[in-house]
Design an enzyme around this catalytic site. Structure first.
Site, short mmCIF file in Angstrom:
data_model
loop_
_atom_site.label_atom_id
_atom_site.label_comp_id
_atom_site.label_asym_id
_atom_site.label_seq_id
_atom_site.Cartn_x
_atom_site.Cartn_y
_atom_site.Cartn_z
N GLU A 196 16.55 4.68 -0.23
CA GLU A 196 15.72 5.60 -0.87
C GLU A 196 15.24 4.69 -1.97
O GLU A 196 14.60 4.32 -2.66
CB GLU A 196 16.20 7.06 -1.63
CG GLU A 196 16.51 8.21 -0.39
CD GLU A 196 14.85 8.70 0.25
OE1 GLU A 196 14.30 7.98 -0.19
OE2 GLU A 196 15.02 9.42 1.10
N ARG A 200 11.49 3.25 -2.34
CA ARG A 200 10.88 4.03 -3.22
C ARG A 200 10.60 3.03 -4.64
O ARG A 200 9.80 2.36 -5.00
CB ARG A 200 11.08 4.78 -4.04
CG ARG A 200 10.93 6.04 -2.91
CD ARG A 200 11.40 6.91 -3.45
NE ARG A 200 11.79 8.52 -2.45
CZ ARG A 200 11.90 9.68 -2.56
NH1 ARG A 200 11.73 10.91 -3.49
NH2 ARG A 200 11.78 10.67 -1.72
N ASP A 329 13.64 8.46 12.32
CA ASP A 329 11.82 7.02 11.87
C ASP A 329 11.57 6.55 12.15
O ASP A 329 11.35 5.70 12.58
CB ASP A 329 10.90 9.03 10.76
CG ASP A 329 12.35 8.95 10.25
OD1 ASP A 329 13.41 8.61 9.39
OD2 ASP A 329 11.46 9.68 9.01
N GLU A 480 3.06 12.54 5.98
CA GLU A 480 2.69 11.48 7.36
C GLU A 480 2.13 11.49 8.27
O GLU A 480 1.72 10.68 8.78
CB GLU A 480 4.82 11.97 7.76
CG GLU A 480 5.88 10.77 7.51
CD GLU A 480 6.22 12.12 6.40
OE1 GLU A 480 5.84 13.22 6.83
OE2 GLU A 480 7.25 11.30 5.94
N THR A 569 8.06 2.21 4.04
CA THR A 569 7.34 3.50 5.03
C THR A 569 7.48 4.99 3.54
O THR A 569 7.32 5.52 3.17
CB THR A 569 9.28 4.13 5.64
OG1 THR A 569 9.35 5.00 5.89
CG2 THR A 569 9.97 3.40 4.83
C1 DMJ Z 1 9.30 9.59 2.11
O1 DMJ Z 1 10.11 8.68 0.93
C2 DMJ Z 1 9.08 8.13 3.11
O2 DMJ Z 1 8.05 8.41 3.78
C3 DMJ Z 1 10.10 8.42 4.17
O3 DMJ Z 1 10.09 7.20 5.14
C4 DMJ Z 1 10.72 9.50 4.81
N1 DMJ Z 1 9.92 10.85 3.94
C5 DMJ Z 1 9.31 10.90 2.67
C6 DMJ Z 1 8.23 11.17 2.71
O4 DMJ Z 1 8.37 12.26 3.56
#
Ligand code: DMJ
Length: 601
Positions: A196, A200, A329, A480, A569
């Site tokens: 995370e 982020r 994912d 998503e 992501t």
């Molecule tokens: C985000 O932190 C990112 O997109 C991650 O890949 C998946 N979870 C959240 C959003 O749903």
């Protein structure tokens, strides 16, 4: 301060970059090709990004030569790009692009809708700024806030810096930048989640550095953070621990799951760490990141479908659950994006990605009844076990990813002009089919907002394709689906993707917006009207969901062109670049053998 987003994302293959890279290598600056002695704790050896070529002082002569190169390169690039735009739009519509412009009626509608998304962002930001500024968590209903780390990590601020840049919001950006420059410290005795924090915070800072035109303040913070995250990789195999203490530099195995790391988490750090290497000229970040994929590959997962847990100390998978939702994912997402990031030179990642997508089609892709919606099922008991018709909303990254993989980010008609294979066509079809399914996950609920998880009907007697269990019916403002709609719109130009995105936005505005205009909230159930708030505003609401909606309604495709940029992501865009001469793929795939599984349950 006046800010304007990079219209034509600069990339590292521009003539200017080539000259810089040449000079850098020729002068032997910075790069040793070895990681020895470059750990945190030996800070004097840490990367000197201030010496990176962008900031080197050249002699007057080389400056002149450089500027000639740059001017020629830019002029040539502009001419080629304009020709391409004119020819491609003329081919599509029989008329040049300026014939319609974005001021026509349709253009005006989408501009107006885009402005409404910006308003939603501003309401969300203003609420946060008023009631929670600088805090890690914002509860917009109670109007309270709190920190996770002792002094705060800037989760919300750092995550949405680049959205402000893209939306050209100067004042909030100025305030956010000041906070980052003056208040943000990572020197805290606090355990963070490795993944995370990377996607982020590190991703947010790198993207802010890039979009601001290389503001070094963001890069300094990013490099400090990257160094503090590095010890997470110090397991016996190099598979990162789930957490790491930012001050002590101690990697911490997950407190659950027998100490296993999530496969998606361990394998979705690579874009960020490799970009740090590119910016600093230091190979260490690159090597740590790519080692993880080497270990994963040595597990020889059948048909490229990996179990969702992996043990840092042995490198073996734990358990045999396989899914493209939570914990699985972004492994698949980053396989493709690592290939794209380095300008499609590292075939090893393409190969792994293609294998996995073939595996998805062969083993997981299913049709619901009675309408035949395409969905991706889960395997709870190993590759040969029974399929579960469950799909997380998280899986909805896949339509966009498949479209990117099929076309390389180029418009469909351009991609089809070169070698258009059966696999590319079938990936594109799957992308479109899955996007429809993800849209249906919104359309079928009472609020028009998707839940966290759905189940698809496999019973021929059943009448509803999608069912939702009450415990899965919450909404966390996830991005998503709109992410995929944005990518599919850019690639296909089919307006249906914009229309679906608009419906989704309107549903959020109707049911997730606070009437006093202080933000948007998560919901307890998407099938209750009115829905009860689950009082929280996720950082990815502003970082991802609203950013992708804004870009979906943008008419100008030269803003963050998918041919030149990869989004991490967490929706943080970073430029594609050439890895040579400083970096290379440092590993090769080994021969096939069955997956080894530790502690299968
Ligand atoms: C985000 O932190 C990112 O997109 C991650 O890949 C998946 N979870 C959240 C959003 O749903």
């Amino acid at each position: 301060m006046s800010f304007s987003v990079q219209q034509n994302a600069p990339d590292f293959s521009s003539s200017a970059r080539s000259v810089e890279e040449y000079l850098w290598t020729a002068r032997g600056a910075g790069f040793s090709g070895t990681s020895a002695g470059r750990h945190r704790g030996n800070d004097s050896d840490l990367p000197l990004y201030k010496d990176k070529p962008l900031h080197q002082s050249f002699s007057q002569r080389s400056k002149r030569a450089r500027s000639i190169w740059i001017t020629t390169g830019i002029a040539f690039g502009v001419i080629v790009y304009m020709l391409y735009r004119i020819l491609s739009s003329a081919k599509d519509a029989g008329k040049p692009s300026w014939f319609f412009g974005s001021t026509g009626r349709r253009g005006k509608i989408w501009k107006d809708r885009q402005n409404q998304v910006k308003e939603a962002f501003l309401e969300s930001w203003n609420g946060y700024e008023k009631y929670a500024f600088g805090k890690d968590i914002y509860r917009p209903v109670a109007k309270t806030s709190r920190n996770m780390a002792p002094e705060g990590m800037g989760w919300i601020i750092v995550d949405c810096l680049d959205t402000m840049m893209i939306m050209n919001l100067e004042e909030p950006l100025q305030h956010a930048r000041e906070w980052v420059a003056n208040n943000l410290t990572y020197d805290q005795d606090y355990e963070v989640n490795t993944f995370e924090t990377t996607i982020r915070m590190l991703g947010g800072l790198l993207s802010a550095h890039y979009l601001s035109g290389y503001d070094d303040m963001y890069l300094e913070k990013a490099v400090d953070l990257a160094n503090r995250l590095l010890p997470a990789f110090d397991s016996a195999t190099g598979i990162p621990y789930a957490s790491v203490n930012l001050q002590t530099g101690k990697g911490v195995p997950s407190h659950d799951d027998g100490g296993a790391s999530s496969t998606a988490e361990a394998t979705s750090l690579q874009l960020e760490f490799k970009y740090v290497s590119k910016l600093t000229g230091e190979a260490l970040y690159w090597e740590k990141a790519e080692r993880v994929i080497e270990v994963i590959d040595s597990g020889k997962a059948v048909d490229g479908l990996v179990p969702i847990f992996i043990m840092p100390e042995t490198g073996g998978f734990r358990g045999d659950q396989i899914r493209l939702g939570s914990r699985g994912d972004s492994y698949y997402e980053y396989l493709l994006k690592q290939y794209l990031q380095t300008n499609s030179k590292e075939d090893i990642y393409r190969m792994m990605y293609d294998e996995s997508m073939a595996g998805v089609k062969k083993r997981l892709m299913q049709k619901s009844m009675p309408s035949g919606l395409t969905y991706v099922a889960e395997l709870d008991h190993g590759i040969d076990g029974a399929l579960s018709p469950k799909m997380d909303h998280l899986v909805c990254f896949l339509p966009g990813n498949l479209a990117l993989g099929s076309t390389g980010g180029y418009p469909l008609h351009i991609a089809q002009r070169t070698s258009w294979t059966i696999t590319q066509a079938s990936d594109m079809k799957l992308a479109k089919d899955l996007a429809r399914t993800c849209y249906e996950m919104y359309r079928v609920t009472k609020t028009g907002i998707a839940p966290e998880i759905v189940y698809f009907n496999t019973d021929p007697k059943g009448t509803e394709d999608i069912s939702i269990k009450w415990q899965d019916s919450h909404n966390l403002q996830r991005p998503e689906t709109v992410e995929s709609l944005f990518i599919l719109w850019r690639i296909t130009k089919d307006p249906i993707y914009r229309e679906w995105g608009w419906e989704i936005f309107e549903a959020f505005r109707k049911y997730a917006r606070l009437v006093d205009g202080t933000g948007y909230t998560c919901l307890e159930s998407v099938n209750e009207v009115p829905p009860r708030p689950r009082d929280n505003m996720e950082s990815f609401w502003m970082a991802e969901t609203l950013k992708y909606l804004y870009l979906l309604f943008e008419d100008d495709d030269s803003i963050l062109p998918l041919e030149n940029v990869v989004f991490n992501t967490e929706a943080h865009p970073m430029p594609k670049f050439n890895m040579e001469p400083l970096f290379k793929t440092g590993w090769a795939r080994s021969s096939s053998q069955p997956a080894h599984v530790v502690g299968a349950q």
